[in-house]
Motif scaffolding. Structure first.
Motif, PDB file in Angstrom:
ATOM      1  N   GLN A 164       0.805  -1.218   0.000  1.00  0.00           N
ATOM      2  CA  GLN A 164       0.000   0.000   0.000  1.00  0.00           C
ATOM      3  C   GLN A 164       0.838   1.268   0.000  1.00  0.00           C
ATOM      4  OE1 GLN A 164      -2.774  -0.758   3.377  1.00  0.00           O
ATOM      5  NE2 GLN A 164      -4.344  -0.285   1.865  1.00  0.00           N
ATOM      6  N   LEU A 165       2.021   1.200   0.585  1.00  0.00           N
ATOM      7  CA  LEU A 165       2.886   2.379   0.675  1.00  0.00           C
ATOM      8  C   LEU A 165       4.164   2.200  -0.144  1.00  0.00           C
ATOM      9  CD1 LEU A 165       2.532   3.195   4.493  1.00  0.00           C
ATOM     10  CD2 LEU A 165       1.200   4.106   2.581  1.00  0.00           C
ATOM     11  N   GLU A 166       4.131   1.348  -1.157  1.00  0.00           N
ATOM     12  CA  GLU A 166       5.304   1.098  -2.006  1.00  0.00           C
ATOM     13  C   GLU A 166       5.773   2.383  -2.697  1.00  0.00           C
ATOM     14  OE1 GLU A 166       8.352  -0.151  -3.377  1.00  0.00           O
ATOM     15  OE2 GLU A 166       7.192  -1.952  -2.786  1.00  0.00           O
ATOM     16  N   ARG A 167       7.109   2.606  -2.696  1.00  0.00           N
ATOM     17  CA  ARG A 167       7.641   3.824  -3.308  1.00  0.00           C
ATOM     18  C   ARG A 167       8.761   3.538  -4.303  1.00  0.00           C
ATOM     19  NH1 ARG A 167      10.413   6.646   0.087  1.00  0.00           N
ATOM     20  NH2 ARG A 167      10.453   8.428  -1.309  1.00  0.00           N
ATOM     21  N   ARG A 168       9.084   2.283  -4.577  1.00  0.00           N
ATOM     22  CA  ARG A 168      10.183   1.958  -5.499  1.00  0.00           C
ATOM     23  C   ARG A 168       9.674   1.997  -6.944  1.00  0.00           C
ATOM     24  NH1 ARG A 168      11.773  -3.727  -3.145  1.00  0.00           N
ATOM     25  NH2 ARG A 168       9.500  -3.716  -2.871  1.00  0.00           N
ATOM     26  N   PRO A 169      10.119   2.964  -7.741  1.00  0.00           N
ATOM     27  CA  PRO A 169       9.634   3.089  -9.115  1.00  0.00           C
ATOM     28  C   PRO A 169       9.764   1.824  -9.956  1.00  0.00           C
ATOM     29  CG  PRO A 169      10.785   5.080  -8.480  1.00  0.00           C
ATOM     30  CD  PRO A 169      11.012   4.085  -7.378  1.00  0.00           C
ATOM     31  N   PRO A 170      10.887   1.077  -9.917  1.00  0.00           N
ATOM     32  CA  PRO A 170      10.955  -0.134 -10.742  1.00  0.00           C
ATOM     33  C   PRO A 170       9.874  -1.149 -10.406  1.00  0.00           C
ATOM     34  CG  PRO A 170      13.153   0.493 -10.005  1.00  0.00           C
ATOM     35  CD  PRO A 170      12.172   1.336  -9.228  1.00  0.00           C
ATOM     36  N   VAL A 171       9.565  -1.300  -9.117  1.00  0.00           N
ATOM     37  CA  VAL A 171       8.510  -2.234  -8.704  1.00  0.00           C
ATOM     38  C   VAL A 171       7.157  -1.766  -9.225  1.00  0.00           C
ATOM     39  CG1 VAL A 171       7.268  -3.181  -6.715  1.00  0.00           C
ATOM     40  CG2 VAL A 171       9.766  -3.014  -6.666  1.00  0.00           C
ATOM     41  N   LEU A 172       6.892  -0.482  -9.110  1.00  0.00           N
ATOM     42  CA  LEU A 172       5.613   0.081  -9.543  1.00  0.00           C
ATOM     43  C   LEU A 172       5.445  -0.035 -11.058  1.00  0.00           C
ATOM     44  CD1 LEU A 172       5.707   3.226  -7.239  1.00  0.00           C
ATOM     45  CD2 LEU A 172       4.171   1.265  -6.988  1.00  0.00           C
ATOM     46  N   LEU A 173       6.485   0.296 -11.795  1.00  0.00           N
ATOM     47  CA  LEU A 173       6.394   0.251 -13.261  1.00  0.00           C
ATOM     48  C   LEU A 173       6.261  -1.185 -13.767  1.00  0.00           C
ATOM     49  CD1 LEU A 173       9.016   2.969 -14.253  1.00  0.00           C
ATOM     50  CD2 LEU A 173       6.524   3.114 -14.468  1.00  0.00           C
ATOM     51  N   ALA A 174       6.951  -2.112 -13.125  1.00  0.00           N
ATOM     52  CA  ALA A 174       6.846  -3.513 -13.535  1.00  0.00           C
ATOM     53  C   ALA A 174       5.436  -4.046 -13.295  1.00  0.00           C
ATOM     54  CB  ALA A 174       7.868  -4.360 -12.780  1.00  0.00           C
ATOM     55  N   ALA A 175       4.849  -3.675 -12.158  1.00  0.00           N
ATOM     56  CA  ALA A 175       3.488  -4.121 -11.853  1.00  0.00           C
ATOM     57  C   ALA A 175       2.487  -3.554 -12.852  1.00  0.00           C
ATOM     58  CB  ALA A 175       3.113  -3.696 -10.432  1.00  0.00           C
ATOM     59  N   ALA A 176       2.650  -2.284 -13.207  1.00  0.00           N
ATOM     60  CA  ALA A 176       1.748  -1.662 -14.174  1.00  0.00           C
ATOM     61  C   ALA A 176       1.882  -2.304 -15.549  1.00  0.00           C
ATOM     62  CB  ALA A 176       2.030  -0.162 -14.261  1.00  0.00           C
ATOM     63  N   ALA A 177       3.117  -2.578 -15.972  1.00  0.00           N
ATOM     64  CA  ALA A 177       3.334  -3.175 -17.290  1.00  0.00           C
ATOM     65  C   ALA A 177       2.717  -4.568 -17.371  1.00  0.00           C
ATOM     66  CB  ALA A 177       4.834  -3.239 -17.587  1.00  0.00           C
ATOM     67  N   ALA A 178       2.875  -5.357 -16.308  1.00  0.00           N
ATOM     68  CA  ALA A 178       2.287  -6.699 -16.294  1.00  0.00           C
ATOM     69  C   ALA A 178       0.762  -6.622 -16.337  1.00  0.00           C
ATOM     70  CB  ALA A 178       2.758  -7.451 -15.052  1.00  0.00           C
ATOM     71  N   ALA A 179       0.201  -5.659 -15.629  1.00  0.00           N
ATOM     72  CA  ALA A 179      -1.258  -5.499 -15.611  1.00  0.00           C
ATOM     73  C   ALA A 179      -1.783  -5.067 -16.972  1.00  0.00           C
ATOM     74  CB  ALA A 179      -1.652  -4.482 -14.540  1.00  0.00           C
ATOM     75  N   GLU A 180      -1.065  -4.190 -17.640  1.00  0.00           N
ATOM     76  CA  GLU A 180      -1.460  -3.794 -18.996  1.00  0.00           C
ATOM     77  C   GLU A 180      -1.469  -5.005 -19.914  1.00  0.00           C
ATOM     78  OE1 GLU A 180      -0.043  -0.195 -20.886  1.00  0.00           O
ATOM     79  OE2 GLU A 180       0.917   0.424 -19.007  1.00  0.00           O
ATOM     80  N   GLY A 181      -0.429  -5.830 -19.802  1.00  0.00           N
ATOM     81  CA  GLY A 181      -0.365  -7.023 -20.641  1.00  0.00           C
ATOM     82  C   GLY A 181      -1.501  -7.982 -20.389  1.00  0.00           C
ATOM     83  N   LEU A 182      -1.938  -8.077 -19.137  1.00  0.00           N
ATOM     84  CA  LEU A 182      -3.054  -8.955 -18.792  1.00  0.00           C
ATOM     85  C   LEU A 182      -4.333  -8.530 -19.502  1.00  0.00           C
ATOM     86  CD1 LEU A 182      -4.505 -11.120 -17.098  1.00  0.00           C
ATOM     87  CD2 LEU A 182      -4.575  -9.475 -15.214  1.00  0.00           C
ATOM     88  N   VAL A 183      -4.648  -7.244 -19.455  1.00  0.00           N
ATOM     89  CA  VAL A 183      -5.858  -6.742 -20.110  1.00  0.00           C
ATOM     90  C   VAL A 183      -5.744  -6.887 -21.626  1.00  0.00           C
ATOM     91  CG1 VAL A 183      -7.237  -4.674 -20.542  1.00  0.00           C
ATOM     92  CG2 VAL A 183      -6.440  -5.175 -18.236  1.00  0.00           C
TER      93      VAL A 183
END
Length: 331
Positions: A296-315
């Motif tokens: 909930q309080l994650e601040r590491r940009p690489p972790v955030l960007l990787a999660a977003a990219a994987a989610a985009e690929g899922l949709v």
């Protein structure tokens, strides 16, 4: 419709192909997008909404229902700026200006929602003082947005709909995203107090169904197989004490939240796998098992960007032009 094509996928593709708009539909359905929040884990649903926007599906939904960060991501989709969402999470929202737990030591919120909304104001509509008519048009695009919050006094869910002004929109977003303790005091609107909608409906499917949805696409942010966990023992005790001080019933809801969440996601999975012949039809999309969980309080940009990219690929895999016909829920 192909025999193995999920009804939610079918209606979304049909509306995209027909270039259907909310003002002129050729079908009788009421299609909802439901978006889970979760603080900075909202980067997952931000990636999903970015994919929906890129696929031309933003106008395929008759209502967009979100709690917590899910409401913000829904507003971004309706405003036509969802593509910027992942970068915002990994940029401004990953800064200490937005998240700084040390502020709790001096009696200030760890999460500064005013910083967030000041930043978002440049994207969700022009400055009303400069161009009131342009702002009215921009806010009108957000009419399908439904924000879910919790009424402090009743300890029940509350919805904000028909948001017509910047002030109404900002108040609704402040209410639905006001995390217990970390976000500060409850938000007061018209004499009532509100906090984070995720406490009542982390995935506001029931609200969408109550509003008459016949087809629902649910964007989930926790990976398949990952239960809703509690925080550290110290944080849990602090939040419980905070909630007990404003309404003891909220403390009980907080303690029971993990079990209720599991029942909810199990229901979504069941509905997704077996849509049946009659509405309502529900399709849940969630990251697959083994995906790293975003805090909930994650601040590491690489972790955030990787999660977003994987989610985009899922949709993209489920709703994109090249998706297989057997497009079923992953959760």
């Amino acid at each position: 419709m192909a025999a193995d094509l999920h009804p939610v996928v079918d209606v979304l593709r049909a509306r995209r192909d027909e270039r259907s708009t909310r003002e002129a539909r050729s079908d009788p359905h009421r299609v909802a997008l439901v978006i889970e929040g979760g603080g900075m884990r909202g980067v997952v649903s931000a990636g999903m909404t970015a994919a929906l926007e890129r696929l031309g599906l933003a106008d395929a939904f008759d209502l967009v229902v979100g709690s917590s960060a899910g409401a913000l991501n829904g507003a971004g989709l309706l405003a036509g700026v969802a593509g910027q969402g992942p970068g915002v999470y990994a940029g401004p929202l990953a800064s200490r200006e937005f998240i700084n737990p040390a502020r709790l030591l001096i009696g200030r919120p760890a999460v500064d929602l005013r910083f967030l909304l000041t930043y978002a104001a440049t994207n969700l509509g022009p400055d009303g003082a400069a161009d009131p008519e342009a702002e009215a048009r921009a806010i009108a695009t957000l009419a399908p947005l439904v924000c879910v919050a919790v009424d402090v006094d009743t300890a029940e869910g509350a919805t904000f709909t028909d948001l017509r002004t910047r002030e109404q929109l900002w108040q609704a977003l402040m209410a639905t995203m006001r995390m217990p303790l970390f976000g500060g005091r409850p938000v007061e609107i018209d004499g009532r107090r509100f906090i984070d909608g995720a406490l009542a409906e982390p995935v506001p499917l029931q609200t969408a169904l109550d509003l008459g949805a016949t087809h629902v696409l649910v964007l989930q942010t926790r990976p398949y197989g990952v239960p809703r966990s509690t925080g550290s023992r110290v944080a849990e005790r602090l939040i419980e004490r905070h909630l007990r001080g404003i309404n003891p019933v909220l403390e009980r809801r907080w303690r029971e939240r993990a079990g209720e969440y599991e029942l909810l996601v199990e229901d979504i999975a069941r509905r997704s796998a077996s849509p049946g012949d009659e509405p309502p039809h529900v399709l849940g999309l969630r990251p697959p098992a083994g995906t790293e969980v975003v805090g909930q309080l994650e601040r590491r940009p690489p972790v955030l960007l990787a999660a977003a990219a994987a989610a985009e690929g899922l949709v993209e895999a489920v709703l994109g032009e090249g998706a297989a016909e057997s497009s079923h829920a992953l959760g």
